[in-house]
Design a protein around this motif. Structure first.
Motif, PDB file in Angstrom:
ATOM      1  N   LEU A 186      12.999 -10.398   2.356  1.00  0.00           N
ATOM      2  CA  LEU A 186      12.574  -9.268   1.516  1.00  0.00           C
ATOM      3  C   LEU A 186      11.471  -9.688   0.550  1.00  0.00           C
ATOM      4  CD1 LEU A 186      16.007  -7.579   0.672  1.00  0.00           C
ATOM      5  CD2 LEU A 186      14.272  -6.822   2.316  1.00  0.00           C
ATOM      6  N   GLY A 187      11.585 -10.899   0.008  1.00  0.00           N
ATOM      7  CA  GLY A 187      10.583 -11.387  -0.933  1.00  0.00           C
ATOM      8  C   GLY A 187       9.205 -11.478  -0.299  1.00  0.00           C
ATOM      9  N   THR A 188       9.149 -11.968   0.936  1.00  0.00           N
ATOM     10  CA  THR A 188       7.871 -12.092   1.640  1.00  0.00           C
ATOM     11  C   THR A 188       7.235 -10.720   1.852  1.00  0.00           C
ATOM     12  OG1 THR A 188       8.646 -14.062   2.820  1.00  0.00           O
ATOM     13  CG2 THR A 188       6.735 -12.927   3.734  1.00  0.00           C
ATOM     14  N   ILE A 189       8.038  -9.771   2.313  1.00  0.00           N
ATOM     15  CA  ILE A 189       7.526  -8.416   2.550  1.00  0.00           C
ATOM     16  C   ILE A 189       7.059  -7.776   1.253  1.00  0.00           C
ATOM     17  CG2 ILE A 189       8.146  -6.078   3.290  1.00  0.00           C
ATOM     18  CD1 ILE A 189      10.070  -7.330   5.300  1.00  0.00           C
ATOM     19  N   ILE A 190       7.865  -7.911   0.203  1.00  0.00           N
ATOM     20  CA  ILE A 190       7.547  -7.269  -1.080  1.00  0.00           C
ATOM     21  C   ILE A 190       6.285  -7.854  -1.705  1.00  0.00           C
ATOM     22  CG2 ILE A 190       8.333  -6.976  -3.462  1.00  0.00           C
ATOM     23  CD1 ILE A 190      11.201  -6.730  -2.308  1.00  0.00           C
ATOM     24  N   PHE A 191       6.170  -9.179  -1.734  1.00  0.00           N
ATOM     25  CA  PHE A 191       4.974  -9.797  -2.313  1.00  0.00           C
ATOM     26  C   PHE A 191       3.716  -9.379  -1.557  1.00  0.00           C
ATOM     27  CE2 PHE A 191       7.764 -13.081  -4.360  1.00  0.00           C
ATOM     28  CZ  PHE A 191       7.289 -12.900  -5.651  1.00  0.00           C
ATOM     29  N   SER A 192       3.803  -9.358  -0.234  1.00  0.00           N
ATOM     30  CA  SER A 192       2.672  -8.961   0.582  1.00  0.00           C
ATOM     31  C   SER A 192       2.320  -7.491   0.339  1.00  0.00           C
ATOM     32  CB  SER A 192       3.005  -9.185   2.066  1.00  0.00           C
ATOM     33  OG  SER A 192       1.890  -8.989   2.873  1.00  0.00           O
ATOM     34  N   PHE A 193       3.337  -6.663   0.235  1.00  0.00           N
ATOM     35  CA  PHE A 193       3.149  -5.235  -0.024  1.00  0.00           C
ATOM     36  C   PHE A 193       2.495  -4.992  -1.383  1.00  0.00           C
ATOM     37  CE2 PHE A 193       4.859  -1.329  -1.962  1.00  0.00           C
ATOM     38  CZ  PHE A 193       4.460  -0.375  -1.033  1.00  0.00           C
ATOM     39  N   THR A 242      -6.155  -3.095  -2.838  1.00  0.00           N
ATOM     40  CA  THR A 242      -6.847  -2.106  -2.003  1.00  0.00           C
ATOM     41  C   THR A 242      -7.586  -1.050  -2.829  1.00  0.00           C
ATOM     42  OG1 THR A 242      -5.288  -2.423  -0.167  1.00  0.00           O
ATOM     43  CG2 THR A 242      -6.589  -0.402  -0.166  1.00  0.00           C
ATOM     44  N   PRO A 243      -6.974  -0.471  -3.884  1.00  0.00           N
ATOM     45  CA  PRO A 243      -7.725   0.500  -4.698  1.00  0.00           C
ATOM     46  C   PRO A 243      -8.963  -0.122  -5.343  1.00  0.00           C
ATOM     47  CG  PRO A 243      -5.381   0.656  -5.150  1.00  0.00           C
ATOM     48  CD  PRO A 243      -5.566  -0.580  -4.332  1.00  0.00           C
ATOM     49  N   VAL A 251       2.582  -9.828   7.555  1.00  0.00           N
ATOM     50  CA  VAL A 251       1.795  -8.758   8.169  1.00  0.00           C
ATOM     51  C   VAL A 251       2.433  -7.396   7.898  1.00  0.00           C
ATOM     52  CG1 VAL A 251       0.978  -7.767  10.336  1.00  0.00           C
ATOM     53  CG2 VAL A 251       0.891 -10.244  10.001  1.00  0.00           C
ATOM     54  N   ILE A 252       3.741  -7.308   8.081  1.00  0.00           N
ATOM     55  CA  ILE A 252       4.451  -6.038   7.889  1.00  0.00           C
ATOM     56  C   ILE A 252       4.292  -5.536   6.450  1.00  0.00           C
ATOM     57  CG2 ILE A 252       6.741  -4.970   7.806  1.00  0.00           C
ATOM     58  CD1 ILE A 252       7.503  -6.910  10.136  1.00  0.00           C
ATOM     59  N   GLY A 253       4.498  -6.419   5.485  1.00  0.00           N
ATOM     60  CA  GLY A 253       4.371  -6.026   4.087  1.00  0.00           C
ATOM     61  C   GLY A 253       2.969  -5.555   3.749  1.00  0.00           C
ATOM     62  N   ALA A 254       1.963  -6.307   4.225  1.00  0.00           N
ATOM     63  CA  ALA A 254       0.568  -5.960   3.935  1.00  0.00           C
ATOM     64  C   ALA A 254       0.182  -4.629   4.573  1.00  0.00           C
ATOM     65  CB  ALA A 254      -0.353  -7.074   4.423  1.00  0.00           C
ATOM     66  N   LEU A 255       0.626  -4.406   5.807  1.00  0.00           N
ATOM     67  CA  LEU A 255       0.268  -3.161   6.489  1.00  0.00           C
ATOM     68  C   LEU A 255       0.995  -1.953   5.902  1.00  0.00           C
ATOM     69  CD1 LEU A 255       0.014  -4.201  10.258  1.00  0.00           C
ATOM     70  CD2 LEU A 255      -1.820  -3.765   8.621  1.00  0.00           C
ATOM     71  N   GLY A 284       1.640  -1.632   2.766  1.00  0.00           N
ATOM     72  CA  GLY A 284       0.847  -1.337   1.584  1.00  0.00           C
ATOM     73  C   GLY A 284      -0.463  -0.659   1.949  1.00  0.00           C
ATOM     74  N   PHE A 285      -1.133  -1.166   2.976  1.00  0.00           N
ATOM     75  CA  PHE A 285      -2.419  -0.602   3.400  1.00  0.00           C
ATOM     76  C   PHE A 285      -2.251   0.815   3.927  1.00  0.00           C
ATOM     77  CE2 PHE A 285      -5.745   0.045   6.641  1.00  0.00           C
ATOM     78  CZ  PHE A 285      -6.871  -0.117   5.835  1.00  0.00           C
ATOM     79  N   PHE A 286      -1.132   1.075   4.588  1.00  0.00           N
ATOM     80  CA  PHE A 286      -0.892   2.397   5.165  1.00  0.00           C
ATOM     81  C   PHE A 286      -0.908   3.497   4.103  1.00  0.00           C
ATOM     82  CE2 PHE A 286       1.997   5.824   6.495  1.00  0.00           C
ATOM     83  CZ  PHE A 286       1.381   6.221   7.672  1.00  0.00           C
ATOM     84  N   LEU A 287      -0.498   3.180   2.894  1.00  0.00           N
ATOM     85  CA  LEU A 287      -0.498   4.174   1.814  1.00  0.00           C
ATOM     86  C   LEU A 287      -1.887   4.735   1.567  1.00  0.00           C
ATOM     87  CD1 LEU A 287       1.879   2.447  -0.792  1.00  0.00           C
ATOM     88  CD2 LEU A 287       2.441   4.225   0.892  1.00  0.00           C
ATOM     89  N   PHE A 288      -2.911   3.946   1.868  1.00  0.00           N
ATOM     90  CA  PHE A 288      -4.296   4.367   1.647  1.00  0.00           C
ATOM     91  C   PHE A 288      -5.001   4.740   2.954  1.00  0.00           C
ATOM     92  CE2 PHE A 288      -2.989   1.178  -1.436  1.00  0.00           C
ATOM     93  CZ  PHE A 288      -3.208   1.836  -2.640  1.00  0.00           C
ATOM     94  N   ASN A 289      -4.400   4.371   4.077  1.00  0.00           N
ATOM     95  CA  ASN A 289      -5.030   4.581   5.384  1.00  0.00           C
ATOM     96  C   ASN A 289      -4.460   5.794   6.119  1.00  0.00           C
ATOM     97  OD1 ASN A 289      -4.880   3.239   8.629  1.00  0.00           O
ATOM     98  ND2 ASN A 289      -6.827   3.612   7.608  1.00  0.00           N
ATOM     99  N   ARG A 290      -3.315   6.313   5.645  1.00  0.00           N
ATOM    100  CA  ARG A 290      -2.740   7.486   6.295  1.00  0.00           C
ATOM    101  C   ARG A 290      -3.648   8.687   6.025  1.00  0.00           C
ATOM    102  NH1 ARG A 290      -0.350   7.373   1.264  1.00  0.00           N
ATOM    103  NH2 ARG A 290       0.182   9.383   0.324  1.00  0.00           N
TER     104      ARG A 290
END
Length: 320
Positions: free
Chosen positions: A7-14, A21-22, A208-212, A214-220
């Protein structure tokens, strides 16, 4: 790895992705670094012209940083983790040049095909050298038959890395599609990596999952930023590399079925038009065919993701 580490890896990446990104979007707007929409695409895509691109720069960097730092902290820092980060970075670097040329020339054509291919081959050769250094077997099992020829497996790896890098790139044509589909695919391989106790590969997949996410919030839809070739080429190459390192190469044909079908639609369209003068689809890749058939981007996204999830679950059922 325990649940906290996962969870830590996903959260930090997210978190890193949604923070930076903003900032990148604002910078791109100031520099007027917007996407040039190809003329032959659906006409309604023209309103997307000027949307910031090269968003892959943000999540590529986040993935590399989180994966390598996580490797150090969790004692999983090794050549396997390094080569995954390298493939992501190198293919992302090729995408960076491709996107930069498009922006500078204000057109939708970047690197020449041979230049992109050469870079992808170089990345594949380095991957093979590390693969050999790790003492991994150059063998491929097809329908129960094991092929142990070094030359055959080496050629296969090059085709796999290049093929899926380009396949994900072709799929990146509507808002959020590749980000969502990649989360599904890397999620499936994260499960495989965990069950195989390949925690270095698992760590990379989680980053990768965490970063994507996060990115999806701006790419959707409606996308505030596109990932560009810098994102799609990198994700495709990394996905292929993960399937190879987990020794489940051919499973990617099913877990990544959407990428395969999108690529096949382009190939079939070209062959049909050149041989008969007729088109099979209203437009290729396949997602554009559905757009021209009246489907909304959200409907295409959700349909493709649903197929992706089903294929991932069924594939995991068979291989685990």
């Amino acid at each position: 790895m325990n649940l906290i580490s996962i969870l830590g890896t996903i959260i930090f990446s997210f978190v890193l992705t949604i923070v930076f990104t903003p900032l990148f979007i604002n910078y791109a707007h100031k520099k007027k670094a917007g996407q040039m929409i190809r003329e032959e695409g659906p006409k309604w895509h023209e309103k997307k012209s000027g949307t910031p691109t090269m968003g892959g720069l943000v999540f590529d960097l986040v993935i590399v940083v989180i994966a390598l730092l996580g490797g150090l902290v969790l004692h999983e820092f090794n050549s396997t983790l390094l080569i995954l980060a390298f493939i992501l970075a190198l293919y992302g670097f090729l995408g960076f040049f491709d996107d930069s040329i498009k922006l500078l020339k204000k057109q939708n054509e970047g690197l020449k095909a041979w230049q992109k291919l050469l870079g992808q081959i170089i990345g594949g050769v380095i991957f093979l050298l590390v693969f050999h250094y790790e003492g991994l077997e150059f063998s491929l099992t097809i329908f129960g038959f094991e092929i142990n020829a070094v030359w055959f497996y080496s050629l296969f790896v090059l085709i796999w890395l290049i093929g899926f890098s380009n396949a994900v790139n072709l799929t990146d044509g509507i808002d959020g599609l590749v980000a969502g589909q990649s989360i599904i695919a890397f999620g499936a391989y994260a499960i495989v990596a965990y069950l195989q106790a390949q925690y270095d590969v698992l760590l990379f997949c989680l980053a990768v999952i965490g970063a994507l996410c996060g990115f999806f919030l701006f790419n959707r839809k409606p996308a505030k930023i596109f990932m560009g070739d810098m994102g799609s080429l990198a994700l495709g190459g990394a996905l292929a590399a993960v399937s190879i390192l987990l020794n489940h190469e051919l499973s990617l044909l099913f877990i990544g079925l959407i990428f395969v079908v999108e690529t096949a639609s382009v190939i079939l369209q070209v062959i049909s038009f050149k041989t008969t003068g007729k088109r099979i689809f209203k437009m290729s890749p396949l997602h554009h065919h559905f757009e021209l058939s009246g489907w909304s981007e959200w409907r295409i996204d959700w349909t493709f993701w649903f197929v992706g999830v089903i294929m991932a679950v069924v594939t995991l059922w068979f291989i685990l």
